[in-house]
Design a protein around this motif. Structure first.
Motif: not given
Length: 213
Positions: A67-71, A74-81, A117-121
């Motif tokens: 899985t990956v965090p929201s692209r 979305g809040n990445h902290s939710e996926w990380l948690a 590194f690409p800023e978008a990613y």
């Protein structure tokens, strides 16, 4: 082997399911939609659903987190948690985590922190790198491996050939099917327990480690 794949309908997860089935494993394809996957048992679940994750862990020999965090916004902290909760709930079941290229290093500098590194990613890459920080601090009882792709990963042919490296890129690119080959090779014959490694398709003239299937 009985394998559960989270993110089973994504670009990478779908190839991991396909490669697992190709080798005769019993597969549970876990996704938010619960979409049917030919040859596999479909399961509708969110990674953040700790109860379902615990049940899946108890019923499988290995769990793959693709899985990956929201692209979007979305809040990445939710996926990380959710990833951290999964690490805490995995018990002794083998855990394979699809990592990110941005956490790899060149000259001691993470790719996601490098000027080119690409800023978008960059935000996603730093979140993926944070997952590696979380998992390597997990208790010794967690049987984990993280596999990070080459800087470029794209659809392509399944050659079964790849080269590996530790914390620095092994090459410039990898096809998604060959990434899946490397991941299944590691699941079937563990060589990187409680560590991260990365794979790439070999450049011409490079010695290769060939997939067995």
């Amino acid at each position: 082997m009985k394998i559960a794949v989270y993110g089973a309908t994504g670009m990478v997860g779908a190839q991991i399911v396909k490669e697992s089935l190709r080798r005769g494993h019993e597969v549970t394809a876990v996704s938010r939609s619960g979409a049917p996957v030919p040859g596999a048992s479909a399961c509708r679940a969110e990674l953040a659903d700790v109860r379902t994750f615990a049940n899946i862990v108890n019923d499988h020999d290995a769990v793959v987190l693709a899985t990956v965090p929201s692209r979007t916004s979305g809040n990445h902290s939710e996926w990380l948690a959710a990833m951290k909760a999964a690490f805490e709930s995995a018990g002794s079941t083998r855990l394979m985590v699809v990592g990110g290229t941005g956490g790899l290093e060149i000259g001691g500098v993470r790719l996601c922190d490098s000027p080119g590194f690409p800023e978008a990613y960059r935000a996603e890459a730093r979140t993926m790198a944070a997952v590696y920080d979380e998992i390597r601090s997990a208790p010794d009882t967690l049987d984990w491996t993280m596999l990070a792709p080459a800087p470029a990963m794209q659809p392509g042919a399944r050659t079964g050939c790849y080269v590996t490296a530790g914390d620095s890129p092994a090459g410039s690119s990898i096809t998604v099917p060959d990434f899946a080959v490397a991941l299944l090779d590691e699941l079937e014959s563990p060589a990187h327990r409680r560590s991260r490694f990365t794979v790439a398709n070999p450049d011409r003239g490079t010695d290769t480690a060939a997939g067995r299937h």
